[in-house]
Write a protein that holds these residues in place. Structure first.
Motif, PDB file in Angstrom:
ATOM      1  N   UNK A 130       0.806  -1.216   0.000  1.00  0.00           N
ATOM      2  CA  UNK A 130       0.000   0.000   0.000  1.00  0.00           C
ATOM      3  C   UNK A 130       0.843   1.272   0.000  1.00  0.00           C
ATOM      4  N   UNK A 131       0.357   2.263  -0.707  1.00  0.00           N
ATOM      5  CA  UNK A 131       1.022   3.573  -0.699  1.00  0.00           C
ATOM      6  C   UNK A 131       0.871   4.171   0.698  1.00  0.00           C
ATOM      7  N   UNK A 208      21.795   0.470  -1.775  1.00  0.00           N
ATOM      8  CA  UNK A 208      21.154   1.409  -2.694  1.00  0.00           C
ATOM      9  C   UNK A 208      20.106   0.694  -3.535  1.00  0.00           C
ATOM     10  N   UNK A 209      20.473  -0.505  -3.987  1.00  0.00           N
ATOM     11  CA  UNK A 209      19.522  -1.284  -4.785  1.00  0.00           C
ATOM     12  C   UNK A 209      18.291  -1.606  -3.950  1.00  0.00           C
ATOM     13  N   UNK A 210      18.516  -1.971  -2.695  1.00  0.00           N
ATOM     14  CA  UNK A 210      17.393  -2.325  -1.820  1.00  0.00           C
ATOM     15  C   UNK A 210      16.509  -1.109  -1.585  1.00  0.00           C
ATOM     16  N   UNK A 211      17.131   0.059  -1.446  1.00  0.00           N
ATOM     17  CA  UNK A 211      16.347   1.279  -1.253  1.00  0.00           C
ATOM     18  C   UNK A 211      15.441   1.514  -2.453  1.00  0.00           C
ATOM     19  N   UNK A 212      16.017   1.305  -3.641  1.00  0.00           N
ATOM     20  CA  UNK A 212      15.207   1.440  -4.843  1.00  0.00           C
ATOM     21  C   UNK A 212      14.042   0.466  -4.796  1.00  0.00           C
ATOM     22  N   UNK A 213      14.300  -0.732  -4.284  1.00  0.00           N
ATOM     23  CA  UNK A 213      13.245  -1.731  -4.178  1.00  0.00           C
ATOM     24  C   UNK A 213      12.123  -1.285  -3.270  1.00  0.00           C
ATOM     25  N   UNK A 214      12.491  -0.693  -2.119  1.00  0.00           N
ATOM     26  CA  UNK A 214      11.463  -0.207  -1.197  1.00  0.00           C
ATOM     27  C   UNK A 214      10.643   0.893  -1.870  1.00  0.00           C
ATOM     28  N   UNK A 215      11.338   1.796  -2.538  1.00  0.00           N
ATOM     29  CA  UNK A 215      10.637   2.883  -3.219  1.00  0.00           C
ATOM     30  C   UNK A 215       9.694   2.340  -4.281  1.00  0.00           C
ATOM     31  N   UNK A 216      10.090   1.227  -4.894  1.00  0.00           N
ATOM     32  CA  UNK A 216       9.278   0.692  -5.978  1.00  0.00           C
ATOM     33  C   UNK A 216       8.052  -0.066  -5.496  1.00  0.00           C
ATOM     34  N   UNK A 218       5.312   0.353  -3.666  1.00  0.00           N
ATOM     35  CA  UNK A 218       3.934   0.791  -3.861  1.00  0.00           C
ATOM     36  C   UNK A 218       3.556   0.995  -5.321  1.00  0.00           C
ATOM     37  N   UNK A 219       4.562   1.026  -6.199  1.00  0.00           N
ATOM     38  CA  UNK A 219       4.259   1.293  -7.606  1.00  0.00           C
ATOM     39  C   UNK A 219       4.023   0.004  -8.390  1.00  0.00           C
TER      40      UNK A 219
ATOM     41  N   UNK B 205       4.103  -5.009 -14.831  1.00  0.00           N
ATOM     42  CA  UNK B 205       4.123  -4.548 -13.440  1.00  0.00           C
ATOM     43  C   UNK B 205       3.503  -3.168 -13.293  1.00  0.00           C
ATOM     44  N   UNK B 206       3.641  -2.341 -14.310  1.00  0.00           N
ATOM     45  CA  UNK B 206       3.236  -0.951 -14.162  1.00  0.00           C
ATOM     46  C   UNK B 206       2.413  -0.521 -15.369  1.00  0.00           C
ATOM     47  N   UNK B 207       1.148  -0.205 -15.133  1.00  0.00           N
ATOM     48  CA  UNK B 207       0.264   0.130 -16.245  1.00  0.00           C
ATOM     49  C   UNK B 207       0.191   1.616 -16.546  1.00  0.00           C
ATOM     50  N   UNK B 208       0.911   2.419 -15.780  1.00  0.00           N
ATOM     51  CA  UNK B 208       0.677   3.865 -15.842  1.00  0.00           C
ATOM     52  C   UNK B 208       0.836   4.439 -17.248  1.00  0.00           C
ATOM     53  N   UNK B 209       1.921   4.064 -17.953  1.00  0.00           N
ATOM     54  CA  UNK B 209       2.124   4.701 -19.258  1.00  0.00           C
ATOM     55  C   UNK B 209       1.061   4.257 -20.254  1.00  0.00           C
TER      56      UNK B 209
END
Lengths: 294, 401, 313
Positions: A130-131, A208-216, A218-219, B205-209
C-alpha cells in the motif's frame, strides 16, 4: 489541445514525467552498480536480486512485523546491505584474482538462486504494497494527474543520488574509496583496511539497490521477477554512462528513463529496446561510455 | 579413465531414469495443465485441482472398473511447457482427458497436441474463441465461456448504457487480442466506435504509461481486455491516475476472486459477464458451500466449470462403455448437460458447450449483505444468444445456410 | 586413448538403441538439440575464450526461420533447416562484427544488447506469432521420402546430425585454424606480434558457433513442432552458459554432459520439487564457479592426469 507532430503535448509531457520516474530508478540502481564495478571490478549481476530483496523486505516487514513504509526506507537497505556484506565475504572474495567473467557468472548464479527461491515461496504474480497514507492522492498537473507518491520517488532519488555522488567525489571517505580503485595495495600499505572497505562498498551498493526496491514497492507489484527484467536495462545504462563513472550512471539513468518515455509516445513497443539500441551504438562508437574514464 | 567411464555410465543412467516413466496400467488418466503460480493462479489454479478431485470423488473414484488418476502441471503461461507436458502425458502416461486451464495461447498450442494425439481436450480457463473456430479440433470442447459470449454480454450492455466510444488496454497475446476483436465487433454492431488500443505485455508490473495513452484517446469507455491480476492492477492504477473520472472501465473478463481482491468499494458498478455464480440457485449454493468449506473461497466459474466438466466426461465414458477418444466425443456431442453448472447445456459441432450466461453488475458495499455477495443479475442470456451462431470458420462445423 | 574410443563406441551403441530401450524419443531429441547448442557455444567460450551472453538469439532465430518457412510457405524440412542455418550464420556475422571490437565484459554486454534486439524483433514481427509463438510446425518429409512425423525416423536424423556436428567441432579445433585460435586464447598480444589478424579468426569462430547453434535451433523447431519466445530469451542464453560451465569448457564432451545434466534435472526435478529447479540450478552455477571451474569433465581429466603421474623417476 496543442500538438507536436500530431501528438498532443499533454500526452508527451505525461509520458516524459513517467519516464522521469523510471529514470530515477535507473539512476539509483546504476549508481550502485557503478560504485561496485568501479571499486571491485565486479559486474554485479545480482543487483536486480538485491532490489527485489529490498522490496520483499518492505512487504514482509509490513505483513509480519508491522514495520511501516518510513521505517522500511531505512531498515530494509540496512538489512539487505548486511546480506550483501556476507555474500561478499563468503563468496565474492574467492573470485577476485580470476578472470572478471567469473565474478559475473557467480553473481548471475546468485541472482538465479534468489529469484527461484522467491518465486517458489511467494508465487509469480506478486503482491501489492500500500502507498503510505501521507503520500496518497494525486497532483493535477494539468496534462495529467501525477500521483503524489511518484513525485516523491523522483525527489528522494535525486537526493540520494546527489548525496552519494557528493560523498564519493567530495569527501575524505570517497577519496579513500577512489584511491582503493586506483591502487589498493598501496592504500593497504598506508594502513587502510582495504578488505573492509571493499566489503562495505559492496554492502553500500547493494543497499542502494534495496532502497530502490522499497521505493518501488507501492508502484509495481512485489514479485520474484521484478529485478531480473530491470537489471538488464540497468546494465545497459551503466555501460552507456561509463562503467566506473558515478556521475555518468546518474545522468544516463535519468536521461534514458526520459528517452524511454518519449519512445512510448512514438513507438510504444520499442520502448523496451531503445536502451539496448543506444548501448550497442555507444559501445561501438565510444566504448568507454559517455562519461567513462578508463 | 575409469572415472570417465563412470561419468558416461552415470549420464546414461540419468537419461534413462528421467526419460522412462511407467505407462499407467489400466487406469483412466485425467490431466490438468494450468497456470498454478502466475497471473491467473487464483482463477482456477490449485483450487481448481481440488474441484476436480471433488468431482472424481463424487463420481465414485472409478469408471468402468478402472481407477481414475489425476495428473497436474503448471504451464507457467508458456505454450511450450503446456504443449510439451500434454504430449509427454499422451505418449508416456496413457492420458485419457486433458483439462486446459487459463491462458488462450497455451491452450491453442495444446489443442494441436490434442488433435495429433487424439485425446479429448476440455478447455476450461481459456477464453479465446479461436479454439472453436480457426483452431478447432475434433477433440476440443470449450466448456465454460469464451470471448464471444463475454463481448456479447458486457459490451452490449455498456454500449446500451451510453458508452459509445471505446479504447482498449489489451493483454498482448491470443486472449487479449481475441477479446478486443470480439468486443470491437459488438461495439460497432451497436452503433459505437473503436478509437484504438494499446498492447500490454502479460503480467506487466506498471500500467501507468499505457493508461495515459488510453486517456489521451478521449474515449468514453476503457475496455480492459485482460484478466486475473492484470485486470485488478490496471483497474487500481486507473483509479490512482484519475482515469476512471473521465472513462468508464469495462471489465471484459472478471472473476469473483478479482472482485474479492479489489473490494466492493473499488469494483462497485462494474458490468461483467459470467457463466456461473454461486448464489444463483439452491444447487449452486450447495456446491458453493461445499467448495468454501475446503478452500475458504467461493468458486469462480472456472472452478465450478472444471468440476462439471470432469463429471460430464466421466458420465460420457460410462455411457459409451469405453475411453476410446472418438467414441467418447461422439457420446459427448449427443448428451444434454444438466447439473449445478449448466441447465440443458449441449456441445455443438464446433466444440462450444452452449449454456446460459449471465450479465452481472457488481453491488455497492451497502447492497452487499454477506461475504461474497457480489453480483446482481442484469440479464440472463440464453446459450444461443450468448455464444452466437456457428461462424463456419471451423471446418468441422459449416455455417448453416 | 583407446579407452576413450571404447567409451565413445559404448555411448554410440546406447544412443542407437534408445528406441528399443523404451526411452522417450522426444526427450532424447530435446537433449541432443540442447547438447548441440551447448557444443556450439563451447566452441566460442572454451576454445575461443569469448563469453557470449546472448547466444539464444542464434538458436531461436534459426528456429523461427525454419518454423515459419515450413508452416507459412510449406518448404520441405531439409530446405527449411538449411535456411534456418543460413539465417543464424548471417546474424552471427552481423553480431560478431559489432561485438569482436571489444573484449571481455564489454563483448558480453554487446552480445546481450544485440540479443535483446533480436528478442524484440521476434516479439513484434507479424510472422512470429508474438507471445503465442509458432504453433503446429509440421515435420514433413526429408528429401521427399523420409517421413519425419515418425519420432523414430526423426530421432535417428537428429542423432546423425549431432554426431556430424560433434566431429566437425573436433576437426575445427584440431585444424590449423583451431591452433591459431588456441594461440590467440593463450596469449593474444603474442599472436598479434606473430602477424595473425586475430579479429578475423575471432569472427570466424563466432560465425561458426552461431551457425551450429542455429542448426540446433532449426532441428528443435521440427522436433517439438513449435517455436516460442523462450527460444530467444535471456534464460535460454543463461542456461547454455551454465551447461557449458558445468560440463567443462575447453573439453569436447563437457557441454554434452552439462546439457544432459541440466535437461534431466529440469525434467526429473520439476516433477519432484516443482519450481525449486531454478534455485537449484543457481546453486549448481555458484558451486561451479567457486570450485568446479573446469567443469565435471575437466576436473575428472585433471584428476586423472594427477593420478597417472607417478613419483618422478
Amino acid at each position: 489541445m496543442t500538438t507536436v507532430f500530431g501528438i498532443p503535448v499533454a500526452v508527451i509531457l505525461g509520458q516524459l514525467t513517467l519516464g522521469l520516474v523510471n529514470g530515477s530508478f535507473y539512476a539509483m540502481l546504476s549508481l550502485g552498480l557503478a560504485v561496485i564495478f568501479g571499486l571491485m571490478r565486479v559486474v554485479n549481476f545480482a543487483h536486480g536480486a538485491f532490489y527485489t530483496l529490498g522490496a520483499f523486505a518492505a512487504l514482509l516487514g509490513l505483513q509480519w512485523l508491522g514495520i511501516n513504509y518510513w521505517a522500511s526506507l531505512v531498515l530494509a537497505p540496512v538489512a539487505v546491505g548486511l546480506v550483501g556484506i556476507v555474500v561478499e565475504r563468503l563468496l565474492l572474495r574467492r573470485v577476485y584474482g580470476l578472470d572478471p567473467l567469473y565474478g559475473l557468472l557467480l553473481t548471475f548464479g546468485l541472482a538465479l538462486i534468489c529469484e527461484g527461491s522467491l518465486h517458489q515461496v511467494f508465487g509469480a504474480s506478486g503482491q501489492s504494497y500500500p502507498v503510505p497514507p501521507a503520500l496518497a492522492g494525486a497532483v493535477n498537473l494539468g496534462f495529467m494527474f501525477l500521483p503524489l507518491y511518484r513525485a516523491w520517488v523522483i525527489a528522494i532519488s535525486l537526493v540520494v543520488c546527489f548525496s552519494t555522488w557528493f560523498v564519493i567525489e567530495r569527501t575524505r571517505l570517497g577519496a579513500t574509496l577512489r584511491a582503493a580503485t586506483e591502487n589498493a595495495p598501496l592504500l593497504q600499505a598506508f594502513g587502510v583496511n582495504v578488505p573492509l572497505l571493499v566489503a562495505a562498498t559492496y554492502g553500500g551498493g547493494v543497499a542502494l539497490a534495496a532502497l530502490a526496491g522499497v521505493l518501488a514497492s507501492p508502484i509495481v507489484l512485489v514479485n520474484a521477477h521484478m529485478g531480473s527484467s530491470l537489471v538488464i536495462v540497468v546494465f545497459a545504462v551503466v555501460v552507456i554512462g561509463g562503467m566506473g563513472s558515478i556521475f555518468g550512471s546518474i545522468v544516463s539513468g535519468l536521461v534514458l528513463g526520459v528517452v524511454e518515455g518519449f519512445t512510448k509516445v512514438i513507438y510504444p513497443e520499442a520502448s523496451n529496446v531503445v536502451v539496448f539500441l543506444i548501448m550497442a551504438l555507444v559501445l561501438v562508437l565510444r566504448p568507454t561510455g559517455l562519461f567513462g574514464r578508463e | 579413465m575409469k572415472l570417465r567411464m563412470l561419468t558416461l555410465a552415470a549420464l546414461a543412467g540419468l537419461a534413462a531414469a528421467a526419460a522412462g516413466q511407467a505407462l499407467a496400467a489400466d487406469e483412466v488418466v485425467i490431466g490438468d495443465i494450468d497456470d498454478m503460480s502466475g497471473v491467473y493462479a487464483d482463477v482456477e489454479g490449485a483450487a481448481g485441482v481440488e474441484a476436480i478431485r471433488m468431482a472424481i470423488a463424487d463420481f465414485g473414484g472409478t469408471v468402468l472398473g478402472r481407477k481414475i488418476t489425476l495428473l497436474t502441471a503448471d504451464h507457467q503461461n508458456k505454450p511450450d511447457i503446456g504443449a510439451a507436458k500434454f504430449r509427454e502425458w499422451a505418449d508416456q502416461n496413457g492420458l485419457n482427458l486433458l483439462l486446459g486451464g487459463s491462458n488462450s495461447g497455451v491452450n491453442i498450442a495444446m489443442s494441436k497436441v490434442a488433435s495429433a494425439k487424439k485425446v479429448p481436450f476440455f478447455v476450461i480457463g481459456a477464453a479465446g474463441a479461436s479454439l472453436t473456430n480457426e483452431d478447432c479440433t475434433a477433440y476440443t470442447v470449450h466448456y465454460v465461456y469464451d470471448t464471444t459470449s463475454l463481448a456479447n454480454g458486457t459490451a452490449t450492455a455498456m454500449v446500451a448504457a451510453g458508452g459509445k466510444t471505446w479504447f482498449y488496454l489489451t493483454a498482448d497475446y491470443a486472449f487479449g487480442t481475441q477479446l478486443q476483436n470480439a468486443a470491437s465487433k459488438v461495439v460497432e454492431a451497436h452503433g459505437g466506435k473503436n478509437l484504438g488500443a494499446v498492447r500490454v505485455p502479460l503480467g506487466a508490473a506498471d500500467f501507468s504509461s499505457f493508461l495515459l495513452q488510453a486517456q489521451a484517446s478521449g474515449a468514453q469507455v476503457l475496455g480492459l481486455s485482460n484478466a486475473g491480476t492484470d485486470f485488478s492492477n490496471s483497474l487500481k492504477a486507473a483509479n490512482e491516475f484519475g482515469i476512471t473520472k473521465t472513462m468508464k472501465p469495462a471489465a471484459l473478463l472478471a472473476f469473483d476472486t478479482d472482485i474479492n481482491s479489489l473490494g466492493l468499494q473499488t469494483a462497485q458498478g462494474l458490468t461483467l459477464t459470467t457463466g456461473f455464480y454461486w448464489d444463483l440457485t439452491p444447487e449452486t449454493r450447495a456446491f458453493g458451500k461445499r467448495f468454501f468449506a475446503k478452500i475458504n473461497r467461493m468458486p469462480t466459474m472456472d472452478q465450478a466449470g472444471v468440476y462439471s466438466a470432469t463429471l460430464t466426461y466421466l458420465k460420457a465414458v460410462k455411457a459409451a462403455g469405453t475411453t476410446d477418444a472418438d467414441k467418447v466425443m461422439a457420446e459427448l456431442k449427443k448428451t444434454r448437460i444438466n447439473d449445478m453448472f449448466a441447465k440443458d447445456g449441449y456441445i455443438r459441432a464446433d466444440g462450444v458447450m452452449v449454456h446460459e450466461m449471465y450479465v452481472m453488475q457488481v453491488k455497492t458495499p451497502q447492497e452487499s449483505k454477506y461475504p461474497w455477495d457480489f453480483y446482481k443479475v442484469v440479464k440472463r442470456m440464453p446459450g444461443e444468444e450468448a455464444f452466437g451462431p456457428i461462424t463456419g470458420l471451423c471446418p468441422l462445423a459449416p455455417a448453416p445456410k | 586413448m583407446r579407452l576413450t574410443t571404447v567409451l565413445y563406441a559404448l555411448l554410440g551403441l546406447f544412443a542407437l538403441c534408445v528406441p528399443l530401450l523404451g526411452i522417450y524419443p522426444v526427450f532424447m531429441m530435446q537433449l541432443l538439440c540442447v547438447a548441440m547448442f551447448a557444443c556450439a557455444f563451447n566452441l566460442l567460450l572454451g576454445f575461443g575464450r569469448m563469453l557470449s551472453f546472448g547466444h539464444a538469439a542464434f538458436f531461436g532465430s534459426a528456429a523461427y526461420a525454419t518454423g515459419w518457412l515450413v508452416t507459412a510457405h510449406e518448404w520441405g524440412p531439409g530446405a527449411a533447416i538449411l535456411a534456418g542455418v543460413a539465417v543464424a550464420a548471417l546474424l552471427g556475422l552481423a553480431v560478431g562484427m559489432l561485438a569482436i571490437r571489444r573484449q571481455g565484459i564489454y563483448f558480453a554486454m554487446i552480445t546481450l544488447a544485440l540479443a535483446q534486439l533480436v528478442y524484440f524483433v521476434c516479439l513484434e514481427a507479424p510472422f512470429t506469432g508474438g507471445e503465442n509463438g509458432l504453433q503446429g510446425v509440421p515435420r514433413g518429409e526429408l528429401l521427399g521420402f523420409l517421413p519425419l512425423k515418425s519420432d523414430l525416423v526423426l530421432y535417428y536424423l537428429v542423432l546423425a546430425v549431432f554426431v556430424a556436428v560433434y566431429l566437425f567441432i573436433h576437426r575445427v579445433v584440431h585444424s590449423p585454424f583451431g591452433q591459431v585460435l588456441k594461440a590467440i586464447r593463450e596469449n593474444e598480444p603474442r599472436a598479434t606480434s606473430l602477424g595473425y589478424e586475430i579479429n578475423r579468426y575471432k569472427l570466424l569462430a563466432f560465425v561458426l558457433s552461431a551457425t551450429l547453434a542455429g542448426l540446433a535451433g532449426s532441428l528443435k523447431a521440427l522436433v517439438f513442432g513449435f517455436v516460442t519466445l523462450t527460444d530467444v530469451d535471456q534464460s535460454t542464453s543463461g542456461e547454455v552458459i551454465l551447461m557449458t560451465l558445468l560440463g567443462g569448457t575447453g573439453t569436447f564432451f563437457g557441454p554434452v554432459l552439462g546439457a544432459a545434466v541440466v535437461v534431466t534435472l529440469r525434467q526429473y526435478l520439476s516433477d519432484l520439487v516443482g519450481g525449486w529447479v531454478i534455485a537449484i540450478i543457481g546453486v549448481i552455477f555458484v558451486a561451479c564457479v567457486l570450485s568446479f571451474r573446469s567443469g565435471v569433465v575437466g576436473e575428472l581429466a585433471a584428476w586423472q592426469l594427477r593420478r597417472q603421474k607417478p613419483s618422478p623417476h
